[in-house]
Design a protein around this motif. Structure first.
Motif, PDB file in Angstrom:
ATOM      1  N   GLU B 120      31.761   7.649  23.351  1.00 16.84           N
ATOM      2  CA  GLU B 120      32.566   6.717  22.555  1.00 16.84           C
ATOM      3  C   GLU B 120      33.695   7.461  21.856  1.00 16.84           C
ATOM      4  OE1 GLU B 120      29.849   3.154  20.811  1.00 16.84           O
ATOM      5  OE2 GLU B 120      29.177   5.142  20.202  1.00 16.84           O
ATOM      6  N   LEU B 121      33.361   8.658  21.349  1.00 25.32           N
ATOM      7  CA  LEU B 121      34.368   9.449  20.644  1.00 25.32           C
ATOM      8  C   LEU B 121      35.470   9.903  21.598  1.00 25.32           C
ATOM      9  CD1 LEU B 121      32.012  11.481  18.299  1.00 25.32           C
ATOM     10  CD2 LEU B 121      33.722   9.792  17.606  1.00 25.32           C
ATOM     11  N   THR B 122      35.066  10.292  22.787  1.00 26.37           N
ATOM     12  CA  THR B 122      36.057  10.717  23.787  1.00 26.37           C
ATOM     13  C   THR B 122      36.990   9.557  24.141  1.00 26.37           C
ATOM     14  OG1 THR B 122      34.404  12.231  24.675  1.00 26.37           O
ATOM     15  CG2 THR B 122      36.317  11.770  26.070  1.00 26.37           C
ATOM     16  N   ALA B 123      36.402   8.376  24.343  1.00 23.50           N
ATOM     17  CA  ALA B 123      37.209   7.205  24.699  1.00 23.50           C
ATOM     18  C   ALA B 123      38.181   6.861  23.568  1.00 23.50           C
ATOM     19  CB  ALA B 123      36.295   6.010  24.998  1.00 23.50           C
ATOM     20  N   LEU B 124      37.690   6.964  22.339  1.00 26.14           N
ATOM     21  CA  LEU B 124      38.543   6.614  21.202  1.00 26.14           C
ATOM     22  C   LEU B 124      39.687   7.624  21.062  1.00 26.14           C
ATOM     23  CD1 LEU B 124      39.202   4.797  18.902  1.00 26.14           C
ATOM     24  CD2 LEU B 124      37.466   5.917  17.509  1.00 26.14           C
ATOM     25  N   GLU B 193      46.756   8.764  10.036  1.00 29.66           N
ATOM     26  CA  GLU B 193      45.541   8.408   9.288  1.00 29.66           C
ATOM     27  C   GLU B 193      44.397   8.068  10.247  1.00 29.66           C
ATOM     28  OE1 GLU B 193      47.740   6.938   5.166  1.00 29.66           O
ATOM     29  OE2 GLU B 193      46.773   5.433   6.434  1.00 29.66           O
ATOM     30  N   HIS B 194      44.717   7.403  11.342  1.00 32.26           N
ATOM     31  CA  HIS B 194      43.685   7.126  12.353  1.00 32.26           C
ATOM     32  C   HIS B 194      43.094   8.426  12.896  1.00 32.26           C
ATOM     33  CE1 HIS B 194      45.362   2.836  13.378  1.00 32.26           C
ATOM     34  NE2 HIS B 194      44.675   2.858  12.272  1.00 32.26           N
ATOM     35  N   LEU B 195      43.973   9.383  13.199  1.00 24.84           N
ATOM     36  CA  LEU B 195      43.499  10.680  13.715  1.00 24.84           C
ATOM     37  C   LEU B 195      42.582  11.366  12.704  1.00 24.84           C
ATOM     38  CD1 LEU B 195      46.765  12.094  15.366  1.00 24.84           C
ATOM     39  CD2 LEU B 195      44.668  11.390  16.567  1.00 24.84           C
ATOM     40  N   ALA B 196      42.943  11.271  11.427  1.00 28.18           N
ATOM     41  CA  ALA B 196      42.145  11.928  10.379  1.00 28.18           C
ATOM     42  C   ALA B 196      40.774  11.257  10.247  1.00 28.18           C
ATOM     43  CB  ALA B 196      42.896  11.875   9.044  1.00 28.18           C
ATOM     44  N   ILE B 197      40.746   9.932  10.385  1.00 27.61           N
ATOM     45  CA  ILE B 197      39.457   9.218  10.313  1.00 27.61           C
ATOM     46  C   ILE B 197      38.579   9.651  11.493  1.00 27.61           C
ATOM     47  CG2 ILE B 197      38.316   6.963  10.470  1.00 27.61           C
ATOM     48  CD1 ILE B 197      40.981   5.820   9.161  1.00 27.61           C
ATOM     49  N   LEU B 198      39.190   9.690  12.682  1.00 28.47           N
ATOM     50  CA  LEU B 198      38.428  10.089  13.868  1.00 28.47           C
ATOM     51  C   LEU B 198      37.887  11.513  13.715  1.00 28.47           C
ATOM     52  CD1 LEU B 198      37.391   9.617  16.731  1.00 28.47           C
ATOM     53  CD2 LEU B 198      39.611  10.366  17.599  1.00 28.47           C
ATOM     54  N   GLU B 202      34.082  12.613  14.055  1.00 29.20           N
ATOM     55  CA  GLU B 202      33.673  13.653  15.011  1.00 29.20           C
ATOM     56  C   GLU B 202      32.914  14.776  14.321  1.00 29.20           C
ATOM     57  OE1 GLU B 202      37.524  14.505  16.802  1.00 29.20           O
ATOM     58  OE2 GLU B 202      36.675  13.987  18.776  1.00 29.20           O
ATOM     59  N   ALA B 203      33.339  15.073  13.076  1.00 23.40           N
ATOM     60  CA  ALA B 203      32.662  16.127  12.309  1.00 23.40           C
ATOM     61  C   ALA B 203      31.357  15.618  11.702  1.00 23.40           C
ATOM     62  CB  ALA B 203      33.593  16.644  11.208  1.00 23.40           C
ATOM     63  N   ASP B 205      30.938  13.678   9.323  1.00 19.87           N
ATOM     64  CA  ASP B 205      31.034  13.686   7.861  1.00 19.87           C
ATOM     65  C   ASP B 205      31.204  12.238   7.381  1.00 19.87           C
ATOM     66  OD1 ASP B 205      31.771  13.892   5.176  1.00 19.87           O
ATOM     67  OD2 ASP B 205      32.869  15.772   5.496  1.00 19.87           O
ATOM     68  N   ALA B 206      30.079  11.604   7.074  1.00 22.78           N
ATOM     69  CA  ALA B 206      30.078  10.179   6.734  1.00 22.78           C
ATOM     70  C   ALA B 206      30.915   9.885   5.488  1.00 22.78           C
ATOM     71  CB  ALA B 206      28.646   9.681   6.538  1.00 22.78           C
ATOM     72  N   ALA B 207      30.753  10.712   4.453  1.00 21.44           N
ATOM     73  CA  ALA B 207      31.460  10.454   3.196  1.00 21.44           C
ATOM     74  C   ALA B 207      32.972  10.554   3.396  1.00 21.44           C
ATOM     75  CB  ALA B 207      30.992  11.441   2.123  1.00 21.44           C
ATOM     76  N   GLN B 208      33.387  11.565   4.180  1.00 20.78           N
ATOM     77  CA  GLN B 208      34.820  11.732   4.402  1.00 20.78           C
ATOM     78  C   GLN B 208      35.384  10.610   5.293  1.00 20.78           C
ATOM     79  OE1 GLN B 208      36.474  15.275   6.586  1.00 20.78           O
ATOM     80  NE2 GLN B 208      37.318  15.704   4.576  1.00 20.78           N
ATOM     81  N   ALA B 209      34.622  10.214   6.299  1.00 19.21           N
ATOM     82  CA  ALA B 209      35.067   9.116   7.170  1.00 19.21           C
ATOM     83  C   ALA B 209      35.263   7.847   6.345  1.00 19.21           C
ATOM     84  CB  ALA B 209      34.048   8.877   8.287  1.00 19.21           C
ATOM     85  N   GLU B 210      34.299   7.569   5.462  1.00 12.98           N
ATOM     86  CA  GLU B 210      34.379   6.377   4.620  1.00 12.98           C
ATOM     87  C   GLU B 210      35.599   6.449   3.706  1.00 12.98           C
ATOM     88  OE1 GLU B 210      30.691   5.305   2.786  1.00 12.98           O
ATOM     89  OE2 GLU B 210      31.602   3.707   1.593  1.00 12.98           O
ATOM     90  N   GLU B 211      35.776   7.598   3.067  1.00 11.31           N
ATOM     91  CA  GLU B 211      36.873   7.743   2.123  1.00 11.31           C
ATOM     92  C   GLU B 211      38.238   7.650   2.828  1.00 11.31           C
ATOM     93  OE1 GLU B 211      36.992   7.259  -0.854  1.00 11.31           O
ATOM     94  OE2 GLU B 211      39.157   7.623  -0.793  1.00 11.31           O
ATOM     95  N   ARG B 212      38.339   8.257   4.012  1.00  6.98           N
ATOM     96  CA  ARG B 212      39.618   8.198   4.745  1.00  6.98           C
ATOM     97  C   ARG B 212      39.928   6.795   5.239  1.00  6.98           C
ATOM     98  NH1 ARG B 212      39.615  13.979   8.106  1.00  6.98           N
ATOM     99  NH2 ARG B 212      39.972  15.260   6.246  1.00  6.98           N
ATOM    100  N   MET B 213      38.881   6.075   5.676  1.00  5.01           N
ATOM    101  CA  MET B 213      39.119   4.691   6.105  1.00  5.01           C
ATOM    102  C   MET B 213      39.580   3.847   4.920  1.00  5.01           C
ATOM    103  SD  MET B 213      39.165   2.422   8.568  1.00  5.01           S
ATOM    104  CE  MET B 213      38.031   2.591   9.970  1.00  5.01           C
ATOM    105  N   ARG B 214      38.951   4.055   3.766  1.00  2.63           N
ATOM    106  CA  ARG B 214      39.338   3.287   2.581  1.00  2.63           C
ATOM    107  C   ARG B 214      40.788   3.597   2.200  1.00  2.63           C
ATOM    108  NH1 ARG B 214      35.115   4.128  -0.430  1.00  2.63           N
ATOM    109  NH2 ARG B 214      34.179   2.131   0.111  1.00  2.63           N
ATOM    110  N   ALA B 215      41.125   4.884   2.147  1.00  2.00           N
ATOM    111  CA  ALA B 215      42.482   5.288   1.760  1.00  2.00           C
ATOM    112  C   ALA B 215      43.511   4.715   2.745  1.00  2.00           C
ATOM    113  CB  ALA B 215      42.577   6.808   1.706  1.00  2.00           C
ATOM    114  N   HIS B 216      43.152   4.721   4.026  1.00  2.00           N
ATOM    115  CA  HIS B 216      44.042   4.207   5.064  1.00  2.00           C
ATOM    116  C   HIS B 216      44.315   2.708   4.855  1.00  2.00           C
ATOM    117  CE1 HIS B 216      45.646   3.017   8.900  1.00  2.00           C
ATOM    118  NE2 HIS B 216      44.529   2.405   9.264  1.00  2.00           N
TER     119      HIS B 216
END
Lengths: 232, 232
Positions: B120-124, B193-198, B202-203, B205-216
């Motif tokens: 899924e990550l590769t496709a995204l 911002e999409h790249l940073a969320i991805l 990929e890492a 890192d749930a907390a960072q993914a959540e925070e980046r999606m919110r900021a985006h």
């Protein structure tokens, strides 16, 4: 003749009906012209018109009241709708539905704590009192009172779209939730958890309202999981 | 004769069609009997049958393909649908929609970080690369690529119901989002911002993914607010 006729005409008619509602400034509850007038205006036969009307009816954009007429439907301005064709929900879907509610409803309880109006809180308190008097009563009444609690909390959060989402989730949820309520112990606990959530909202304690809503829905899910694993 | 005839018959036919699909074990994409066979089976006229079919079509339970036949629709198993009658969204509604996404999508990004499969990550990643090559291209293509990113993130979270909710919100969101993208600066920032969320997903890192999606999404909302206040 092809099997499925007039798809383009039906699409076009649906668009023209929506345009008529929009440009006419009609609001939910407003009466629209009769089928006779509409078929004349759009120069189509009644059966063709009726196909377009049924499409709009199925999605809540209009209401067709037998012997009365056609009215603008309450759902016309909604962004999100419950699927009206859902008849039975599989156990796995029901648990996913609960997981979805566990993500969405707790932050709404927190938002409600931040902005619920006093009148809303008073109305919700009354609704819970009514539910409290029906703990031994009919399933359907208690179920409605319980779902009203969750809808009201979502409404108090002040975001129309999120309220629609929760309403849609609770609508498809209906029959199964009702079955769960047949265990009296859960009725009592459910009710007490609702009171505790309301108390946190009234105290304007966002973090506690969120945590209590989450704990409550996790409890509901646990009950459902047990039922799914060992149905009576 | 009353203005709106046969409401009960149309309701009953809709139920019988749903029952036919359910008891027949039909899945999305399966072909159903022809209108001719159905009207014989249910002993109704073709116009009456067609009203019921249009209801089911409007809500995605069936698809009527011109010259081909009737098929079970992909939406029949969904719990939540986008309102197909939404034609224009008011500015206030659009901002509420963004607020709803700010509540729902960040926890989904966190869930995705916890459980997304490598494929899924590769496709995204590939989808984002495609989007990156279209930053100066057609609005529609870039828009589709961007919406695909948000749908894919919701899907990777692993909850079908939440994926349906996000899909419904993005579907009604469409045309306005496209307008926003016409500012090139936002295109570039959106993409980054999409790249940073991805990267956070990929890492794992749930907390960072959540925070980046919110900021985006807060960024997107800010852009929309500015546009609403000072339209070109």
């Amino acid at each position: 003749m092809s099997e499925v006729t007039r798809p383009t005409l039906s699409d076009a008619l649906t668009e023209r009906m929506l345009e008529l509602i929009r440009t006419g400034g009609h609001r939910p509850g407003d009466r629209l012209p009769s089928t006779r007038e509409l078929s004349q205006r759009f120069a189509v036969t009644t059966p063709t018109l009726r196909e377009a009307l049924r499409r709009l009816e199925a999605t809540g954009a209009i209401e067709m009241r037998h012997g009365s007429g056609i009215y603008v439907g309450a759902a016309i301005e909604r962004l999100v709708l419950p699927n009206p064709n859902m008849r039975e929900i599989r156990a796995a879907q029901l648990l996913e539905l609960l997981d979805a509610r566990i993500v969405i409803e707790p932050p709404l309880a927190a938002m409600a704590a931040g902005r619920a109006a006093e009148e809303e809180l008073t109305a919700l308190k009354q609704a819970l009192d009514t539910a409290g008097r029906h703990l031994r009563g009919e399933d359907a009444e208690l179920h409605d009172a319980n779902m009203s609690f969750h809808r009201a909390t979502a409404r108090m959060a002040g975001n129309v779209v999120l309220h629609e989402v929760v309403d849609a989730l609770l609508t498809v949820h209906g029959p199964e939730q009702r079955e769960i309520l047949q265990l009296f112990d859960d009725r009592r606990r459910d009710h007490e958890e609702h009171l505790a959530i309301l108390a946190a909202i009234e105290a304007r304690d966002a973090a506690q309202a969120e945590e209590r809503m989450r704990a409550h829905l996790v409890d509901v899910k646990t009950v459902i999981e047990q039922r799914v694993q060992s149905p009576r």
